[in-house]
Design an enzyme around this catalytic site. Structure first.
Site, PDB file in Angstrom:
ATOM      1  CB  VAL A 129      -0.989   0.031   1.194  1.00 52.51           C
ATOM      2  CG1 VAL A 129      -2.096  -0.968   1.001  1.00 52.51           C
ATOM      3  CG2 VAL A 129      -0.273  -0.190   2.506  1.00 52.51           C
ATOM      4  CE1 TYR A 149      12.599   2.333   9.410  1.00 47.16           C
ATOM      5  CE2 TYR A 149      10.726   0.991   8.738  1.00 47.16           C
ATOM      6  CZ  TYR A 149      11.752   1.268   9.633  1.00 47.16           C
ATOM      7  OH  TYR A 149      11.909   0.486  10.743  1.00 47.16           O
ATOM      8  N   GLY A 150      11.157   1.897   3.562  1.00 44.51           N
ATOM      9  CA  GLY A 150      10.856   0.573   3.024  1.00 44.51           C
ATOM     10  C   GLY A 150       9.438   0.558   2.511  1.00 44.51           C
ATOM     11  CG  ASP A 205       9.092  14.066  12.291  1.00 45.08           C
ATOM     12  OD1 ASP A 205       9.105  15.243  11.861  1.00 45.08           O
ATOM     13  OD2 ASP A 205       9.322  13.086  11.568  1.00 45.08           O
ATOM     14  CB  VAL A 234       3.467   0.407   4.058  1.00 45.00           C
ATOM     15  CG1 VAL A 234       2.333   0.161   5.025  1.00 45.00           C
ATOM     16  CG2 VAL A 234       4.478   1.355   4.654  1.00 45.00           C
ATOM     17  N   GLY A 294       8.374   4.098   0.842  1.00 44.02           N
ATOM     18  CA  GLY A 294       9.101   5.326   1.146  1.00 44.02           C
ATOM     19  C   GLY A 294      10.546   4.997   1.417  1.00 44.02           C
ATOM     20  CE  LYS A 310       7.829   3.151   9.056  1.00 43.94           C
ATOM     21  NZ  LYS A 310       7.556   4.263   9.965  1.00 43.94           N
TER      22      LYS A 310
END
Ligand SMILES: *[C@@H]1O[C@H](CO)[C@@H](O)[C@H](O)[C@H]1NC(C)=O
Ligand SMILES: *[C@@H]1O[C@H](CO)[C@@H](O)[C@H](O)[C@H]1NC(C)=O
Ligand SMILES: *[C@@H]1O[C@H](CO)[C@@H](O)[C@H](O)[C@H]1NC(C)=O
Length: 955
Positions: free
Chosen positions: A638, A643-644, A756, A646, A641, A660
């Site tokens: 889905v 980070y990896g 953040d 999802v 990014g 994630k």
């Protein structure tokens, strides 16, 4: 004259001879001497008076002898460092060995330790020992006291421990022990044979398998069974009821099922079964008349009506049953139980009218019924305790009542009061004692593993402990002047923590003997707290103050004292610098390690537990998640990014989850990964995204969250998700996000600074409730640093608090700043920095308070500009601008922001607690393939590079 001189020289000669004679006639056994000298040669920081060759005759610190033999070595908290080598075995008459609270004592225990046949107490609490517990320990036939807790021991519990027929105390808690609990089987021994043992303390390990039903029998005298926070499975064995003496049973945070029957545990006072997999009907606790504290939260019981024992357990102080599917109205009589202090029944199905009275317990402090279905409350005047009904029907209709708001956080404060004086500042690291002197106290933390009470706001209970402890320490002849207790808090293990300071008598610091004997008093459980406090352990801080200060006790010239103190502080400074250097070096090495092994970080930190302390979060295996996502198929992807990727998935019982998955080989965010798990597993609020579990299996890092249907606020504002956010919805989102952040600041334990906050990290569920997500950069505010943390600046450009950026001092007000940037985004639907323009400055410059909508129409999102309630938009801008004040101190607290937004909503005729009727289903055109919230790259932390905000380039 002459005769006199001769006389004197003869005397001198005689004296010299005598001294020599004394020296050669050393009384210490030669083997003992050899053993001690061998240890001395491999240990650092042994006491300076370990000189000469007669430890018994010369009184080496920490050594006690009987005639010529060394029988006890107690060296707690003297900064000793090194390994425990098999040389110790030479000291063959040794009965007591206590090396507790020397964190630099590392390495494995020698196998030969089994030869120390006279040993009765082996106490190594809070050191850095590692490796397996040698099975030869089972040969220490005289052993009464075995405390190996809070080290880094690995491997299984040796079954030979079952042969220690005199053992009274067995504490193996807070290590990394694995495997099953060994029981005897005809040929080999097991723990069921320990008939004299009163304490099984095995919590905080990774023990697995079933709790063997053979572990318990009616000949045992066990009073404390502590197995919390392990990986135990299977049913709670019914044989538990055979152990009649049991007073404390902690089985919480395992994966246990059952239980069949518990009400033969008639003497149990503290029962912790929370966070397991208990199913079926709620256990029937009728007849457990000694029960003080019960916690059954977070299990999978069938829906059950409020049971009659809620009002019949006369000793109950604390009833904790969150998420247990209890339903129906609460009987008013339950609040009259004479000792009742705390009732926590959040997230259940309690309904009807809440009636408290007629004579509620005078000790009641909290009734927390958040998120139930109570629709009426007959309130009595003058109730002296807190009632929380947030999220009940009654609060949907009228949220103005105080019980419809989360209380202001009021940490129960207790500090031993000063005896008739005002506090004075002290120089150096000295502390003002309750008896009004500046001195270097021995400090540490007392951990009570299962207190019978929960009213930490009642200071008399701590005053009682203080009195008891002072009397006990003094009666044991310890060189103490006074004791101070402070800061009672509950940690995530549900232990009661208290800070302890022990002040020296006669001088301003302790010598090593003093320190070690206080340490021993606590490590050896010589000190017994009042019964209400239950089992405890103590972890000492290191005590660096004997260095260089000893001279000061011999001479009384103040010049020398000052000189020595200054010398001492120079030394401390040098040590500190060396420490910082070593730490940096180690960090460098760690980073290098992590590059090779992503999970080094999980293991390297022996003292902090390594594997995170998790509350309710499940550890998934790689295989499980592979199955759930159909081998990480494209169909379930889905978003992605930095980070990896999802993936979406469904758990066996139907819950939708988002997984994630960190990119393979990508070490980025390794530490953030751990932080996020630890923090997320402790936060539970409807405006904070919840962690379902994680996976660190087969070289993978994955986080498993609840699936949030409508993606990020960013996507909605940019039109990507196809959801139209009218003004009312934006207010509601602002309020939800604000409440989530307020929860983190005020109610999470420990408080958390998110660091953040941005529209990419606010997710919207199917009812457009806002949920704060992504804790990769978050900072827990632990006790010593409450207020602010100095830390490397991280965050997202555009949202970053300028004060934090400049001073590196992170406070909760930094989140307030970022939150306001988010408010401005809600108003304008613009990114914080767009085409080189900074939203905060743009709004400030365009503003003219004399005009309708402050002359901001040109900047406002058209949907906002056409709001039916322009006044509410103006007030919203007011709040925002108050929060971007340059000085953090002048910014409002998050709770005030929440209140202001609530007021704005009410004034505009919106109910701040109403559920949005519409769900995402009413919005067609929900664009497929839009980036999923979890795919954002927030784990790209901006460690110093603030030049661009790539996250907003995507639109
Ligand atoms: C619970 O136990 C008590 C005493 O053992 C018994 O009288 C009662 O019927 C039980 N209640 C239920 C619902 O099983
Ligand atoms: C409370 O809940 C129970 C069980 O779900 C239900 O049977 C009962 O009617 C409810 N009572 C009220 C007053 O809503
Ligand atoms: C405080 O604790 C003491 C001792 O446990 C008890 O007697 C007293 O009633 C408590 N007071 C309140 C207000 O709870």
């Amino acid at each position: 004259m002459m005769a006199g001189k001769i006389h004197l020289s003869i005397l001198l000669l005689l004296a010299a001879l005598l001294l020599q004679a004394l020296d050669t006639a050393a009384i210490t056994d030669t083997d003992d001497l050899a053993g001690l000298q061998a240890l001395k040669s491999i240990w650092k920081n042994t006491p300076p008076n370990w000189e000469g060759s007669d430890p018994c005759g010369l009184g080496w610190e920490g050594i006690s002898c009987a005639n010529t033999r060394v029988i006890s070595i107690t060296l707690a908290t003297i900064n000793l460092s090194g390994q425990l080598s098999s040389d110790i075995v030479k000291i063959s008459e040794l009965q007591t060995l206590d090396l507790s609270y020397n964190k630099e004592m590392t390495g494995p225990l020698p196998q030969a330790i089994g030869d120390m046949k006279k040993l009765t107490s082996l106490i190594l609490v809070g050191c850095g020992f590692s490796g397996p517990i040698p099975p030869s320990i089972g040969s220490l036939q005289q052993l009464v006291h075995l405390s190996l807790n809070s080290n880094g021991f690995i491997g299984g519990i040796p079954r030979k421990i079952g042969k220690l027929s005199h053992l009274y105390w067995l504490d193996l808690a807070d290590n990394k022990l694995t495997g099953t609990i060994p029981v005897s089987n005809g040929t080999s021994p097991g723990l069921d044979m320990l008939l004299k043992t009163k304490h099984f303390h095995f919590g905080g390990n990774q023990l697995s398998g079933e709790i063997p039903s053979r572990l318990f029998n009616s000949n045992m005298t066990l009073i404390h069974l502590l197995l919390e926070n392990n990986k135990l499975t299977g049913d709670i064995p019914s044989t538990l009821g055979l152990v009649k003496a049991l007073e404390v049973v902690r089985l919480d945070r395992n994966s246990l099922s059952g239980p069949e029957n518990l009400n033969n545990l008639t003497h149990v006072q503290e029962l912790f079964l929370a966070t397991n997999k208990l199913t079926g009907v709620l256990p029937n606790l009728t007849g457990m008349d000694s029960l003080n504290y019960v916690d059954l939260s977070n299990n999978s019981f069938d829906a059950t009506d409020v049971p009659p024992w809620f009002s019949s357990l006369q000793s109950l102080t604390s009833l904790i049953m969150e998420m247990t599917q209890v339903q129906g109205p609460l009987p008013s009589s339950m609040f009259g139980l004479p000792q009742l202090q705390t009732v926590k029944l959040r997230y259940n199905r309690i309904n009807g009218t809440l009636t408290i009275g007629p004579n509620p317990s005078s000790q009641l402090q909290l009734i927390d019924l958040e998120d139930n279905f109570i629709d009426a409350f007959t309130q009595q005047a003058g109730l002296h305790f807190q009632i929380i009904l947030v999220g009940n029907l009654i609060c949907h209709e009228d949220e103005t009542q105080s019980y419809c708001k989360f209380p202001e956080q009021s940490a129960p404060m207790y500090t031993t009061p000063l005896e008739n004086c005002n506090p004075q500042p002290c120089t150096e690291d000295r502390v003002f004692s309750p008896s009004c002197k500046c001195a270097y106290p021995y400090m540490g933390t007392l951990f009570f593993r299962a207190p019978s009470f929960s009213n930490y706001g009642n200071s008399s209970i701590f005053a009682y402990l203080h009195k008891n402890m002072t009397a006990s320490f003094k009666s044991h002849g310890l060189p103490i002047d006074s004791i101070s207790l402070s800061n009672p808090t509950k940690n995530i293990d549900n232990y009661l923590l208290l800070s302890l300071q022990v002040f020296p008598s006669g001088q301003d610091h302790f010598n090593r003997t003093g320190i070690s004997s206080i340490g021993f008093m606590l490590s050896n459980q010589t000190y017994k707290p009042p019964k209400e406090y239950g089992p405890f352990y103590f972890i000492a801080n290191s005590y660096p103050y004997f260095i260089g200060l000893q001279a000061s006790s011999k001479k009384s010239s103040s010049g020398i004292i000052i000189g020595a103190a200054a010398g001492g502080s120079v030394l401390v400074l040098l040590l500190l610098m060396a420490g910082v250097y070593a730490y940096r070096q180690r960090k460098r090495a760690d980073t290098a390690d992590r590059r090779n092994d992503p999970f080094a970080a999980w293991d390297s930190n022996a003292n902090s537990g390594g594997v995170p302390q998790l509350k309710g979060a499940k550890s998934f295996s790689f295989e499980e998640l592979k199955r759930i996502t159909n081998n990480f198929s494209e169909l379930n992807d889905v978003g992605s990014g930095g980070y990896g990727k999802v993936y979406r998935g469904t758990l066996p019982h139907g819950q939708l989850i988002a997984i994630k998955r960190a990119q393979q080989g990508s070490m980025q965010g390794g530490l953030e990964f751990k932080t996020e798990i630890e923090l997320l597993s402790r936060v539970h609020h409807k405006n904070v995204v919840s962690l379902v579990g994680f996976c660190f299996d087969q070289g993978e890092q994955m986080l498993v969250y609840e699936f949030i249907a409508n993606g990020t606020l960013k996507d909605s504002l940019s039109g990507k998700s196809g959801i139209r956010l009218d003004w009312m919805r934006r207010l509601k989102i602002a309020l939800g996000a604000a409440r989530g952040i307020q929860y983190l600041h005020d109610l999470a334990n420990p408080p958390i600074i998110h660091r953040d906050i941005k529209s990419n990290n606010i997710l919207l569920d199917e009812r457009l409730n806002a949920k704060v997500a992504d804790f990769g950069l978050s900072k827990p505010m632990n006790e010593p640093e409450r207020g602010h943390v100095t830390t490397q600046v991280k965050g997202t450009m555009g949202y970053l608090d300028p004060e934090y950026y400049m001073t590196q001092q992170l406070t909760e007000k930094s989140d307030v700043y970022s939150f306001v940037v988010l408010l401005l985004e809600l108003l304008t639907a613009r990114s914080p920095i767009e085409k080189g323009k900074y939203i905060v400055r743009e709004v400030k410059q365009a503003m003219d308070t004399g005009k309708e909508m402050y002359n901001l129409e040109g900047i406002l999102d058209p949907i906002v500009a056409s709001s039916p309630s322009p006044r509410s938009v103006e007030r919203f801008v007011d709040v925002a601008l108050r929060c971007v004040h340059e000085s953090g101190e002048s910014r409002p607290h998050m709770s005030e922001v929440v209140k202001e937004i609530e007021n704005i909503m009410e004034a505009a005729g919106y109910n701040p607690n109403a559920e949005s009727a519409s769900t995402s289903a009413s919005y067609e055109g929900h664009s497929k393939g839009s980036n999923h919230p979890y795919s954002n790259q927030s784990l790209f932390s901006y460690g110093g590079n603030y030049t661009s905000n790539s996250k907003f380039d995507s639109t």
